[in-house]
Design a protein around this motif. Structure first.
Motif, PDB file in Angstrom:
ATOM      1  N   GLU A   1      16.825 -13.169 -11.711  1.00 44.91           N
ATOM      2  CA  GLU A   1      16.326 -12.860 -13.056  1.00 44.91           C
ATOM      3  C   GLU A   1      17.245 -13.514 -14.099  1.00 44.91           C
ATOM      4  N   PRO A   2      16.657 -14.117 -15.142  1.00 44.57           N
ATOM      5  CA  PRO A   2      17.490 -14.768 -16.150  1.00 44.57           C
ATOM      6  C   PRO A   2      17.799 -13.851 -17.328  1.00 44.57           C
TER       7      PRO A   2
ATOM      8  N   SER B   1      22.532 -20.597  -8.317  1.00 42.96           N
ATOM      9  CA  SER B   1      21.765 -19.486  -7.739  1.00 42.96           C
ATOM     10  C   SER B   1      20.981 -19.911  -6.514  1.00 42.96           C
ATOM     11  N   GLY B   2      21.030 -21.182  -6.188  1.00 41.21           N
ATOM     12  CA  GLY B   2      20.292 -21.665  -5.020  1.00 41.21           C
ATOM     13  C   GLY B   2      18.829 -21.963  -5.310  1.00 41.21           C
ATOM     14  N   ILE B   3      18.451 -21.946  -6.582  1.00 40.06           N
ATOM     15  CA  ILE B   3      17.046 -22.242  -6.910  1.00 40.06           C
ATOM     16  C   ILE B   3      16.771 -23.736  -6.729  1.00 40.06           C
TER      17      ILE B   3
ATOM     18  N   THR C   1       8.364 -16.573  -2.485  1.00 38.60           N
ATOM     19  CA  THR C   1       8.057 -15.314  -1.805  1.00 38.60           C
ATOM     20  C   THR C   1       9.014 -14.209  -2.261  1.00 38.60           C
ATOM     21  N   ARG C   2      10.164 -14.619  -2.822  1.00 41.00           N
ATOM     22  CA  ARG C   2      11.206 -13.648  -3.206  1.00 41.00           C
ATOM     23  C   ARG C   2      11.073 -13.227  -4.661  1.00 41.00           C
TER      24      ARG C   2
ATOM     25  N   VAL D   1       7.402 -20.718  -9.740  1.00 41.01           N
ATOM     26  CA  VAL D   1       5.976 -20.910 -10.002  1.00 41.01           C
ATOM     27  C   VAL D   1       5.545 -22.248  -9.409  1.00 41.01           C
ATOM     28  N   SER D   2       4.431 -22.229  -8.718  1.00 42.87           N
ATOM     29  CA  SER D   2       3.925 -23.468  -8.130  1.00 42.87           C
ATOM     30  C   SER D   2       3.261 -24.320  -9.200  1.00 42.87           C
TER      31      SER D   2
END
Ligand code: FES
Length: 690
Positions: free
Chosen positions: A436-437, A480-482, A495-496, A501-502
């Motif tokens: 969450e940002p 954050s690994g995004i 999924t998490r 967003v696709s």
């Protein structure tokens, strides 16, 4: 008995002088700057000093007011007429009679010096190119039929020791009237910039005048910033800034060059626009400072090469393509009247030299201000704009280049990007677990998850994300690994969290789900990767030229540099690895450099000499640029390990990529590199924008 010892503060200069020497004379002999307009007649009051009383063991000085001569008749007369604050003495009248610690008072000293924020807190003496001199001239005599101007010049030579002295033509037209108005006493403004040149009388007033001003102005392609400075005290009297009106002809530098190429009157229109805005700024600072425009006698301007040329009225077309030829690379000196700036008729202007066709007088001013050439550390100066101007070196050797970063750092080419303005997101943090940002918006100190945030930004709203915000969000996404070190948004995280967003074949990170909806897209990440890779590749080339693997200090100049958090800049690999405590934003140091050149002509000689010996590297011609660029596409870098950064924070482990995507990624980077290279060629990398 030895001569008394005199220590001047805050410069710390000291020396022994025979009893009876005036304090002003002692200061002059030591090179301590104490102003004098009246030449020691005790009428201008510019030479005030104070005695620091006490026992200064470190210096072995017992200092007392009695160690100055008693107040004499002239000084008493001045005190009666003009008021002398308690403890103050006129250094032109007071003589040395014993050991002394002399304080050049604050409004003189703070004013008379630029106190640098460097570790050494060096004090810099002031010595402007324009001085006021009060002169009493002999009345005309039929037996010695010497013209009024000639007698004035003879007296100036006698009183002030100028060997070669000329006068501006307009002074000749006024000299008779002014001498008679002043009852044969006048104040002249003398411009004497280079020692070997003749000094020139540039202005004349009846009687005693003891205030004169100068301008220090940084012409950025986005913003023009101006300081009005007292040439006698060094005090900044007023400051103002305004958008560069040339923006209406083109947002970035190259569109302005194109405008000149495509429109027959384009150059004239842009020159007129920038001079008009500068004239308006002069009005603003003069009004705020309670100063008459005609009391402005000197002005120093800096700007990137295109701004430099357009301000001077030079066609910048040659800066639009290789070999990026400047009309003039050395310092430019002119009369302000030639540029129709509406200052005193005799006012002079000085423009710092340009380093190269794409590294301008603004970079020279930053160099002057930060002084890599005055120290041994390997210092990197980066001024980030559409083109980043980079200078690297120390007292032994300096190299410079520009890198085609493009406008991404200024918010362009970013889906929700905007310039830094109220309403723009400038700080971002992402929770490592929930992803969450939270963010801060320009105009409010509150984080978006704090109570009262919505009310705090009600006036400005939330409008987009600016350069420093983009740097932070992408660095945080990486931490954050995004995104992976290759900058790919990890779709698996969808999924998490609903924040992923696709978007067709790629994914984006949802930074703000509201009005407006702010997404950080894969393209946004790529745009920043391209920009930072270009900057890093340029820096890397300079490091190779210097034969160093690391830099000791980094200075981030310009508007963007002032706001970007150094640690995030390093996480992204925008700047090389360095001790964080040695990385600092230096704000408008181009303006500081301009002020230094205004207040002390020796800084003009210094930067002229330094610019002559800076080696210019043309990144477009360097075969290794592409290799460094490709490596720098990764976060923070594919090859460079960033050990100092890793000591400060834990970086995500390198994600094990299969050979295929890695190859694809490199190929993509290479393609991007190739896309960027032609763009630079045709845009001419003509200097950074600020
Ligand atoms: Fe003018 Fe001392 S020099 S009062």
């Amino acid at each position: 008995m030895s001569d008394p010892l005199v220590l001047f503060m805050p410069s710390g200069k000291r020396g022994r002088f025979p009893r009876g020497t005036t304090v002003l004379e002692a200061a002059r002999r030591l090179g301590v700057y104490v102003e004098s307009v009246c030449g020691g007649r005790a009428t201008c009051g510019r030479c005030e000093i104070e005695v620091q009383e006490g026992h200064f063991a470190k210096h072995k000085i017992l200092s007392a007011t009695e160690h100055l001569s008693p107040v004499g008749a002239k000084e008493a007369r001045y005190a009666e007429k003009r008021e002398l604050a308690p403890g103050r003495r006129l250094s032109c009248s007071a003589t040395i009679e014993g050991d002394l610690v002399i304080d050049v008072p604050q409004e003189g000293a703070a004013n008379a010096q630029i106190v640098r924020k460097d570790a050494d807190n060096r004090v810099i003496e002031r010595h402007p190119a324009v001085h006021l001199r009060y002169i009493e001239v002999e009345e005309p005599d039929m037996h010695h039929p010497l013209g009024d101007l000639d007698r004035l010049k003879a007296q100036i030579r006698k009183d002030w020791g100028y060997n070669r002295l000329d006068a501006d033509f307009h002074v000749l037209c006024d000299v008779q009237k002014t001498l008679r108005q002043g009852n044969w006493a006048v104040t002249v403004a003398i411009h004497h910039d280079e020692e070997e040149d003749a000094a020139r009388i540039i202005a004349l007033w009846p009687g005693l005048k003891n205030e004169a001003y100068g301008l220090a102005c940084d012409i950025g392609s986005t913003t023009i910033a101006m300081h009005l400075v007292s040439l006698l005290s060094g005090r900044v009297v007023a400051s103002a800034g305004a958008p560069n009106p040339q923006i209406r002809f083109g947002e970035d530098l190259m569109s302005r060059v194109s405008y000149v190429m495509l429109n027959p009157d384009g150059r004239q229109a842009m020159t007129k626009a920038v001079r008009l805005e500068i004239s308006r700024l002069v009005d603003r600072v003069a009004t705020e400072g309670g100063v008459n425009r005609s009391d402005i006698l000197d002005a120093v301007f800096v700007g990137n090469p295109v701004m430099h040329h357009l301000f001077l009225g030079i066609d910048p077309t040659e800066l639009g393509g290789a070999p990026f030829a400047l009309a003039v690379s050395g310092a430019v000196k002119a009369r302000a009247a030639d540029l129709h700036l509406g200052l005193n008729s005799g006012a002079r202007i000085y423009m710092l030299p340009c380093i190269a066709g794409h590294v301008g007088a603004d970079a020279a001013a930053v160099t002057l201000s930060e002084g890599p050439h005055r120290q041994d550390k390997m210092m990197l100066i980066v001024d980030i704009g559409t083109n980043a101007e980079i200078v690297l070196g120390n007292r032994k050797r300096l190299v410079a280049a520009s890198s085609p970063t493009g406008p991404a750092f200024e918010g362009a080419e970013i889906s929700s990007g905007q310039r830094a303005a109220a309403g723009a997101i400038e700080r971002v943090r992402i929770d490592r677990t929930t992803l969450e940002p939270r963010f801060q918006v320009i105009g409010s100190q509150l984080w978006s998850n704090e109570p009262g945030f919505a009310e705090a930004i009600a006036a400005t709203g939330l409008t987009g994300i600016c350069g420093s915000g983009i740097i932070e969000v992408i660095a945080e996404m990486y931490l954050s690994g995004i995104i992976s070190e290759d900058g790919v948004v990890d779709g698996g995280l969808a999924t998490r969290t609903a924040r992923i967003v696709s978007q067709g074949r790629t994914f984006a990170y949802l930074l703000h789900d509201g009005e407006p909806r702010i997404l950080v897209t894969q393209n946004d990440v790529r745009a920043i990767q391209l920009a930072k890779a270009a900057l890093y590749a340029g820096t890397k080339l300079l490091m190779e030229k210097q034969g160093v693997e690391r830099v000791d200090a980094i200075r981030l100049a310009g508007a963007f540099g002032s706001y970007v958090d150094p640690i995030y800049a390093m996480v992204l690999g925008l700047i090389p690895d360095c001790e964080l405590k040695n990385v600092s934003a230096v704000g408008n140091s181009a303006g500081t450099g301009a002020r230094m050149a205004l207040l002390n002509r020796s800084f003009r000689r210094e930067i002229e000499e330094v610019v002559r010996r800076i080696e210019k590297i043309e990144t477009a011609l360097e075969p290794k640029f592409q290799k460094h660029f490709v490596h720098a596409m990764a976060l923070p870098n594919k090859m460079d390990p960033f050990p100092k950064l890793r000591q400060q924070m834990e970086l995500p482990p390198c994600k094990a990529l299969s050979e295929e995507p890695r190859r694809r990624s490199r190929g993509g980077a290479r393609r991007k590199a190739e896309i960027l290279k032609p763009r630079r060629r045709c845009t001419g990398q003509s200097g950074k924008e600020s």
